[in-house]
Design an enzyme around this catalytic site. Structure first.
Site, mmCIF file in Angstrom:
data_model
loop_
_atom_site.group_PDB
_atom_site.id
_atom_site.type_symbol
_atom_site.label_atom_id
_atom_site.label_comp_id
_atom_site.label_asym_id
_atom_site.label_seq_id
_atom_site.Cartn_x
_atom_site.Cartn_y
_atom_site.Cartn_z
ATOM 1 N N LYS A 1 0.952 -0.952 -0.111
ATOM 2 C CA LYS A 1 -0.069 -0.104 -0.148
ATOM 3 C C LYS A 1 1.066 1.283 -0.181
ATOM 4 C CE LYS A 1 -3.899 1.924 2.675
ATOM 5 N NZ LYS A 1 -4.737 1.687 3.758
ATOM 6 N N SER B 1 -9.445 1.873 3.173
ATOM 7 C CA SER B 1 -8.838 2.677 2.268
ATOM 8 C C SER B 1 -7.555 1.847 1.310
ATOM 9 C CB SER B 1 -7.923 3.797 2.805
ATOM 10 O OG SER B 1 -7.181 3.235 3.805
ATOM 11 N N SER C 1 -9.702 -0.433 7.146
ATOM 12 C CA SER C 1 -9.327 -0.596 5.627
ATOM 13 C C SER C 1 -8.697 -1.497 5.262
ATOM 14 C CB SER C 1 -8.074 0.561 5.707
ATOM 15 O OG SER C 1 -8.906 1.793 5.572
HETATM 16 N N1 GLN Z 1 -12.777 4.313 6.772
HETATM 17 C C1 GLN Z 1 -12.299 4.653 7.970
HETATM 18 C C2 GLN Z 1 -11.444 5.852 7.900
HETATM 19 O O1 GLN Z 1 -11.915 6.610 6.994
HETATM 20 C C3 GLN Z 1 -11.254 3.438 8.248
HETATM 21 C C4 GLN Z 1 -9.816 3.909 7.190
HETATM 22 C C5 GLN Z 1 -8.736 2.942 7.641
HETATM 23 O O2 GLN Z 1 -8.739 2.192 8.216
HETATM 24 N N2 GLN Z 1 -7.528 3.563 7.090
HETATM 25 O O3 GLN Z 1 -11.123 6.294 8.762
#
Ligand code: GLN
Length: 425
Positions: free
Chosen positions: A22, A97, A121
């Site tokens: 990532k 994400s 995410s």
């Molecule tokens: N959707 C969650 C957020 O926007 C989780 C994102 C993540 O785990 N990076 O914070």
């Protein structure tokens, strides 16, 4: 799905496997931009620990995967570098994400995708793209070289087509690392098979789930009971209702301080006019290069921590976090895992996402956030197909018991056939 890709696979192929990372994991040979325009051009002089460990084990890093800016999002529509598309239906989201990571794991056979989860995410995109996603216990995998979102929440994990791929490589990235003190107090990783007798299903988790997603989850539980002889028990975890707002207060509070370092001086982009007063210079670089969601979170996080509001928001959220941990501990004393659907709906179409308000997007995380808030390991496995799109089941186990999750996922794969786009069904 890739934000940067290797030019050519080396012909001397002494590599044992290939993997992607990532884009918030630092890498020497690719830019590391964490989906943000503000980091454009940033080339770290070192590899993040999970990356260097996989390379040392014979892995070839083929590229960096696209993501929501700094991890802020649920649909991968907040990247500064385009939007990855779901391999099952290109009109739909990959999830976020780690959206690029999930798409790569789905499309490439025998591929290992490093993902990162702060509040879901890994689980969310794994569910939307029909792959397996393991989020380890907080502190199990070193965060050295990770672009921080929320330091008390961030975990590096793996997405792949099967749990056995993850089981083979997880020991390589896990384990203590002197460069990240939070990884140093962990017990030894034990991936030996354990007996799985009992699954707890929290009543609160069945509210607000799309009926067809709920049906596919309930069918999966029936299969587990009938074919794997695992007992299914309904339980109650009241804090599941409060974990989401607590998470968004804590995560944005941490994020807003972490983003202070991006000011056009040390990493990534530079502003054009360096003769400006430093305050004007920082503001102009930040205004121009942070996306809308990053700005929203800086405001939200700064507000929650302000004198006068701190008790009402930040400290209250910390106490909800503590209650969530105790609630899970109570249930996991009597049951091996807690199971819920991963996401309340299948991957939405981009046209649907455009119409969603930020609060509706945040709400979609209500089942993936709680285990993250509690630092508990969890895995999302495909558990059904609705309108030819995958649905996911999320399993949560006790701290440090990643072995239980990989074991139950492996049993599940013995009785349920995953589908991948383009393959003969
Ligand atoms: N959707 C969650 C957020 O926007 C989780 C994102 C993540 O785990 N990076 O914070």
């Amino acid at each position: 799905m890739f934000s940067e890709l290797i030019d050519e696979v080396p012909s001397d192929s002494s590599f044992k496997f290939n993997f992607s990372a990532k884009d918030n994991l630092c890498t020497i040979d690719f830019q590391t931009r964490a989906g943000s325009r503000i980091l454009d051009g940033y080339r770290p002089p070192f590899d993040a620990t999970p990356v260097s460990r996989l390379r040392r084990a014979g892995g070839l890093l083929i590229g960096k995967t696209n993501m929501d800016e700094f991890g802020f999002g649920t649909f991968c529509t907040n990247s500064g570098y385009g939007v990855p598309r779901n391999p099952f239906d290109i009109e739909r989201s990959c999830g976020g994400s780690s959206g690029g990571a999930a798409a790569a794991a789905c499309l490439l056979e025998d591929h290992l995708s490093l993902g990162v989860s702060t509040g879901g995410s890994i689980s969310c995109p794994a569910s939307f793209c029909g792959v397996v996603g393991l989020t380890p216990t907080y502190g199990r995998v070193s965060r050295y070289g990770l672009v921080d979102y929320g330091n008390s929440l961030d975990k590096v994990g793996i997405l792949a087509r099967s749990s056995s791929m993850i089981k083979n490589h997880f020991p390589t990235i896990a384990g203590s690392d002197p460069m990240d003190p939070t990884s140093c107090a962990q017990p030894t990783l034990d991936l030996d098979d354990t007996q799985i007798d009992s699954i707890a299903v929290p009543r609160e988790a069945m509210e607000n789930i799309h009926p067809s997603v709920r049906d596919s989850f309930l069918r999966a539980l029936d299969i587990m009971r009938d074919q794997l002889s695992i007992d299914i028990h309904e339980v109650t975890i009241p804090s599941l209702r409060f974990a989401l707002p607590a998470y968004y207060v804590l995560a944005t509070s941490e994020a807003s301080t972490n983003l202070a370092r991006y000011c056009g001086m040390r990493f990534g982009v530079r502003g054009d006019d360096v003769t400006q007063h430093f305050n004007d210079y920082f503001s102009s670089v930040r205004s121009k290069n942070f996306g809308k969601e990053a700005k929203r979170r800086i405001l939200l996080g700064t507000y929650s921590r302000m004198v006068g509001f701190r008790n009402r928001y930040y400290l209250k959220a910390l106490s909800v976090r503590q209650t969530t941990i105790s609630d899970y501990a109570r249930v996991l004393k009597e049951h091996d895992v807690v199971a819920t659907p991963t996401m309340p709906f299948i991957a939405p179409r981009f046209s649907e996402i455009e119409r969603m308000k930020p609060i509706e997007m945040y709400r979609a995380d209500f089942l993936t956030v709680p285990p993250n808030l509690a630092g508990l390991p969890h895995i999302s496995v495909p558990c059904g197909y609705v309108d030819s799109m995958p649905t996911g089941m999320q399993l949560v186990s006790r701290h440090w018991s990643e072995g239980t999750l990989l074991n139950i996922a492996n049993l599940w794969e013995g009785v349920f056939q995953y589908r991948f786009p383009g393959a003969q069904q």
